[in-house]
Design a protein around this motif. Sequence first.
Motif, mmCIF file in Angstrom:
data_model
loop_
_atom_site.group_PDB
_atom_site.id
_atom_site.type_symbol
_atom_site.label_atom_id
_atom_site.label_comp_id
_atom_site.label_asym_id
_atom_site.label_seq_id
_atom_site.Cartn_x
_atom_site.Cartn_y
_atom_site.Cartn_z
ATOM 1 N N VAL A 55 0.881 -1.077 -0.209
ATOM 2 C CA VAL A 55 0.072 0.096 -0.206
ATOM 3 C C VAL A 55 0.768 1.276 0.063
ATOM 4 O O VAL A 55 1.835 1.174 0.623
ATOM 5 C CB VAL A 55 -0.872 0.048 1.316
ATOM 6 N N GLY A 56 0.410 2.246 -0.884
ATOM 7 C CA GLY A 56 1.163 3.351 -0.738
ATOM 8 C C GLY A 56 0.711 4.576 -1.060
ATOM 9 O O GLY A 56 -0.596 4.679 -1.224
ATOM 10 N N ILE A 57 1.278 5.901 -1.277
ATOM 11 C CA ILE A 57 0.757 6.996 -1.234
ATOM 12 C C ILE A 57 1.460 7.811 -2.741
ATOM 13 O O ILE A 57 2.515 7.698 -2.431
ATOM 14 C CB ILE A 57 0.841 8.186 -0.201
ATOM 15 N N PHE A 58 0.497 8.082 -3.482
ATOM 16 C CA PHE A 58 1.220 8.665 -4.805
ATOM 17 C C PHE A 58 2.428 7.658 -5.225
ATOM 18 O O PHE A 58 3.248 8.279 -5.762
ATOM 19 C CB PHE A 58 1.519 10.016 -4.772
ATOM 20 N N GLY A 59 2.075 6.413 -5.489
ATOM 21 C CA GLY A 59 3.205 5.769 -5.981
ATOM 22 C C GLY A 59 4.624 5.115 -5.375
ATOM 23 O O GLY A 59 5.263 4.635 -5.749
ATOM 24 N N ARG A 60 4.356 5.608 -4.152
ATOM 25 C CA ARG A 60 5.358 5.301 -2.908
ATOM 26 C C ARG A 60 5.017 4.354 -2.070
ATOM 27 O O ARG A 60 4.226 4.538 -1.223
ATOM 28 C CB ARG A 60 5.922 6.465 -2.287
ATOM 29 N N VAL A 61 5.547 3.144 -1.988
ATOM 30 C CA VAL A 61 5.007 2.074 -0.970
ATOM 31 C C VAL A 61 5.455 2.662 0.440
ATOM 32 O O VAL A 61 6.796 3.157 0.615
ATOM 33 C CB VAL A 61 5.591 0.757 -1.484
ATOM 34 N N LEU A 62 4.537 2.465 1.283
ATOM 35 C CA LEU A 62 4.867 2.741 2.789
ATOM 36 C C LEU A 62 4.181 2.004 3.617
ATOM 37 O O LEU A 62 3.426 1.144 3.347
ATOM 38 C CB LEU A 62 3.956 4.012 3.014
#
Length: 97
Positions: A55-62
Amino acid sequence: MAKAETIAVEVVYARADVQRLLEVEVPVGASLREVVERSGLLQQCPEIDLDRDPVGIFGRVLALDTQVTAGDRIEIYRPLQADPKEARRRRAKGRTA
């Protein structure tokens, strides 16, 4: 009595046959996991497994405990169907034959 402050975020998930984009109001300080759970996507798309799927925000996995901010686009990623390097090798091999 003061109303708890909320923020608006988007949650997106896509398969070949289904694309979902949901706007969700969540409390300030909500985590990625909380947003996905509140969105209802886990019920709509039972194949989603937060212990497996990134899961991520704006293409960045976090990490799932990452706090979201207003306007974030939370994305649930599916596993790749094919290794991109291997697919490129097969295409290149077909052109040189």
